[in-house]
Write a protein that holds these residues in place. Sequence first.
Motif, mmCIF file in Angstrom:
data_model
loop_
_atom_site.group_PDB
_atom_site.id
_atom_site.type_symbol
_atom_site.label_atom_id
_atom_site.label_comp_id
_atom_site.label_asym_id
_atom_site.label_seq_id
_atom_site.Cartn_x
_atom_site.Cartn_y
_atom_site.Cartn_z
ATOM 1 N N GLU A 52 0.838 -1.207 0.000
ATOM 2 C CA GLU A 52 0.000 0.000 0.000
ATOM 3 C C GLU A 52 0.870 1.254 0.000
ATOM 4 O OE1 GLU A 52 -3.288 2.044 2.922
ATOM 5 O OE2 GLU A 52 -3.217 -0.144 2.826
ATOM 6 N N ASN A 53 1.936 1.260 0.786
ATOM 7 C CA ASN A 53 2.843 2.412 0.804
ATOM 8 C C ASN A 53 3.496 2.625 -0.564
ATOM 9 O OD1 ASN A 53 2.241 2.903 3.467
ATOM 10 N ND2 ASN A 53 4.132 2.045 4.280
ATOM 11 N N ASN A 56 0.734 4.018 -2.901
ATOM 12 C CA ASN A 56 0.412 5.418 -2.589
ATOM 13 C C ASN A 56 1.495 6.350 -3.103
ATOM 14 O OD1 ASN A 56 -1.986 4.662 -1.375
ATOM 15 N ND2 ASN A 56 -1.135 4.672 0.689
ATOM 16 N N THR A 57 2.752 5.939 -2.996
ATOM 17 C CA THR A 57 3.861 6.730 -3.529
ATOM 18 C C THR A 57 3.755 6.828 -5.048
ATOM 19 O OG1 THR A 57 5.292 6.110 -1.680
ATOM 20 C CG2 THR A 57 6.382 6.879 -3.693
ATOM 21 N N GLU A 60 0.868 9.144 -6.034
ATOM 22 C CA GLU A 60 1.250 10.541 -5.837
ATOM 23 C C GLU A 60 2.078 11.030 -7.024
ATOM 24 O OE1 GLU A 60 4.263 12.737 -2.808
ATOM 25 O OE2 GLU A 60 2.722 11.493 -1.859
ATOM 26 N N TYR A 91 -6.237 -1.756 -6.677
ATOM 27 C CA TYR A 91 -6.078 -0.753 -5.626
ATOM 28 C C TYR A 91 -5.972 0.648 -6.229
ATOM 29 C CZ TYR A 91 -3.986 1.654 -1.597
ATOM 30 O OH TYR A 91 -3.719 2.538 -0.577
ATOM 31 N N ARG A 95 -8.799 4.057 -6.451
ATOM 32 C CA ARG A 95 -8.427 5.341 -5.864
ATOM 33 C C ARG A 95 -8.238 6.431 -6.911
ATOM 34 N NH1 ARG A 95 -7.854 1.269 -3.003
ATOM 35 N NH2 ARG A 95 -7.978 1.311 -0.734
#
Length: 187
Positions: A52-53, A56-57, A60, A91, A95
């Motif tokens: 997940e990290n 998310n990176t 971004e 995922y 998002r």
Amino acid sequence: LIAACYAIAFIIFIVCGFLMIRASGEGQHAEADALIVLGAAVHGDKVTWVLENRLNTAMEYLNEHPNAVCVVSGGQGAGESVTEASAMKKYMVERGISESRIYTEELAKNTKENFANSKAIIDAVLGENARIAFVTTNFHVFRAGQVAKAQGLSVVGIPAEDVWYLRLNNFLRECVGICVYALRGDI
């Protein structure tokens, strides 16, 4: 003899730590046409905190660079009901990242295969001269970058945060990984 072994281990940890910290700072201002997101374990079809990290990176970066595309890379391991790549794509799409910007590489079982298979996809989509960055957890940027370099790829690593309670374990494991890869000639 025991003191010498401890001294050698200490030096190895210091050198590896320096290499990991330096490599994780090099990709802060990366400019790439394509991202490769290196996979990590999934539970069933759900991404883990580590993954997940990374995602998310990557999201971004993609939000800041609307013309960039992404290859999510990872096969299916034991205990996983889907490939890492398909869970990663799901995922990201949930998002708000457009499905048309995400390509899946679902065969890789290790970092070497992540890069080789993803590079083939990027070459087919953007051509051989595309600028490439990869996303992985901060402690893994150095070794992953060296694996890519050994394959002749010019890539820059973008670090994702590690899960706080795994940091010491991951640091120690990565030091061993760097040493093993170096001794085997993989980096």
